[in-house]
Motif scaffolding. Structure first.
Motif, short mmCIF file in Angstrom:
data_model
loop_
_atom_site.label_atom_id
_atom_site.label_comp_id
_atom_site.label_asym_id
_atom_site.label_seq_id
_atom_site.Cartn_x
_atom_site.Cartn_y
_atom_site.Cartn_z
N LEU A 165 6.57 -2.25 -8.08
CA LEU A 165 7.75 -2.03 -7.23
C LEU A 165 8.78 -3.12 -7.50
CD1 LEU A 165 6.11 -1.06 -3.83
CD2 LEU A 165 7.09 0.44 -5.54
N SER A 166 9.39 -3.08 -8.63
CA SER A 166 10.47 -3.99 -9.04
C SER A 166 10.15 -5.46 -8.76
CB SER A 166 11.79 -3.59 -8.37
OG SER A 166 11.70 -3.78 -6.97
N GLY A 167 8.97 -5.89 -9.16
CA GLY A 167 8.64 -7.30 -9.08
C GLY A 167 8.22 -7.81 -7.71
N LYS A 168 8.36 -7.02 -6.68
CA LYS A 168 7.96 -7.51 -5.35
C LYS A 168 6.45 -7.35 -5.18
CE LYS A 168 12.35 -6.75 -3.12
NZ LYS A 168 13.05 -6.22 -1.99
N ASN A 169 6.04 -6.26 -4.67
CA ASN A 169 4.62 -5.97 -4.49
C ASN A 169 4.24 -4.78 -5.35
OD1 ASN A 169 4.22 -7.98 -2.56
ND2 ASN A 169 4.96 -6.65 -0.93
N ASP A 170 2.97 -4.71 -5.63
CA ASP A 170 2.46 -3.59 -6.40
C ASP A 170 1.70 -2.64 -5.48
OD1 ASP A 170 3.45 -4.74 -8.69
OD2 ASP A 170 1.55 -5.73 -9.19
N LEU A 171 1.79 -1.35 -5.79
CA LEU A 171 0.94 -0.38 -5.11
C LEU A 171 -0.33 -0.23 -5.94
CD1 LEU A 171 3.51 2.40 -4.15
CD2 LEU A 171 2.58 0.60 -2.71
N LEU A 172 -1.44 -0.54 -5.32
CA LEU A 172 -2.71 -0.58 -6.04
C LEU A 172 -3.52 0.68 -5.76
CD1 LEU A 172 -3.55 -4.31 -5.22
CD2 LEU A 172 -2.39 -3.41 -7.24
N PHE A 173 -3.06 1.79 -6.31
CA PHE A 173 -3.77 3.05 -6.11
C PHE A 173 -5.17 3.00 -6.70
CE2 PHE A 173 0.70 4.57 -5.94
CZ PHE A 173 0.66 5.11 -4.67
N GLY A 174 -5.32 2.30 -7.79
CA GLY A 174 -6.63 2.17 -8.42
C GLY A 174 -7.63 1.46 -7.51
N LYS A 175 -7.14 0.49 -6.77
CA LYS A 175 -8.03 -0.24 -5.85
C LYS A 175 -8.51 0.66 -4.72
CE LYS A 175 -8.36 -4.69 -3.60
NZ LYS A 175 -7.77 -6.00 -3.45
N VAL A 176 -7.62 1.49 -4.20
CA VAL A 176 -8.00 2.44 -3.14
C VAL A 176 -8.96 3.49 -3.69
CG1 VAL A 176 -7.14 4.18 -1.54
CG2 VAL A 176 -5.85 2.07 -1.88
N LEU A 177 -8.65 4.01 -4.87
CA LEU A 177 -9.52 4.98 -5.50
C LEU A 177 -10.90 4.38 -5.80
CD1 LEU A 177 -9.80 7.82 -6.70
CD2 LEU A 177 -8.93 6.89 -8.86
N ALA A 178 -10.91 3.14 -6.27
CA ALA A 178 -12.17 2.46 -6.56
C ALA A 178 -13.00 2.27 -5.29
CB ALA A 178 -11.91 1.11 -7.22
N ALA A 179 -12.35 1.94 -4.18
CA ALA A 179 -13.07 1.77 -2.92
C ALA A 179 -13.67 3.10 -2.46
CB ALA A 179 -12.14 1.21 -1.84
N GLY A 180 -12.92 4.18 -2.59
CA GLY A 180 -13.44 5.50 -2.21
C GLY A 180 -14.60 5.92 -3.09
#
Length: 141
Positions: free
Chosen positions: A60-75
């Protein structure tokens, strides 16, 4: 106050709970080692990533990242843990209990030889009481 605490500590369910926590921790270590040591590397290799949590990241333009992989990995990790617990522990124990119940039940016992169930006994009592009240009402009339 101290007596109440002693009674609380000496209750069987407190000891049972403590044993359950210790055994649960031991099972957690076993399940986690299976998931993290075997299953997670297999899944990560399918995604060509060191870990699934590091893949599927949206910047997200250098601010924070959306970590979809982390959520998917947890599921996926949750599903893997649940599958390991079921297939390694629950299913074999249930099969063992079923086999033991079959072994403990005499082979020559037929359903007719078994004692009546509680529901059958209550039904018989109800019917007898109803027949008795019908019989009394005919004699009093």
């Amino acid at each position: 106050m101290i007596q109440g605490f002693k009674k609380f500590i000496m209750r069987g369910n407190v000891i049972d709970l403590a044993v359950a926590v210790v055994v649960g921790a031991a099972f957690t270590a076993i399940v986690n080692s299976i998931v993290e040591g075997i299953l997670n590397p297999l899944i990560a290799s399918m995604f060509s990533a060191d870990t699934l949590a590091q893949s599927l990241v949206v910047d997200l333009s250098g601010k924070n990242d959306l970590l979809f992989g982390k959520v998917l990995a947890a599921g996926i990790n949750f599903l893997l843990v649940a599958a390991v617990v079921y297939f390694v522990f629950v299913l074999p124990i249930n099969k063992f209990k079923e086999a033991q119940a079959r072994r403990d039940q005499p082979a020559d016992v037929s359903p007719a030889d078994q004692p009546p169930t509680e529901l059958e006994l209550l039904t018989q009592i109800r019917d007898l009481m109803a027949a008795g009240s019908d019989h009394e009402s005919k004699h009093t009339a």
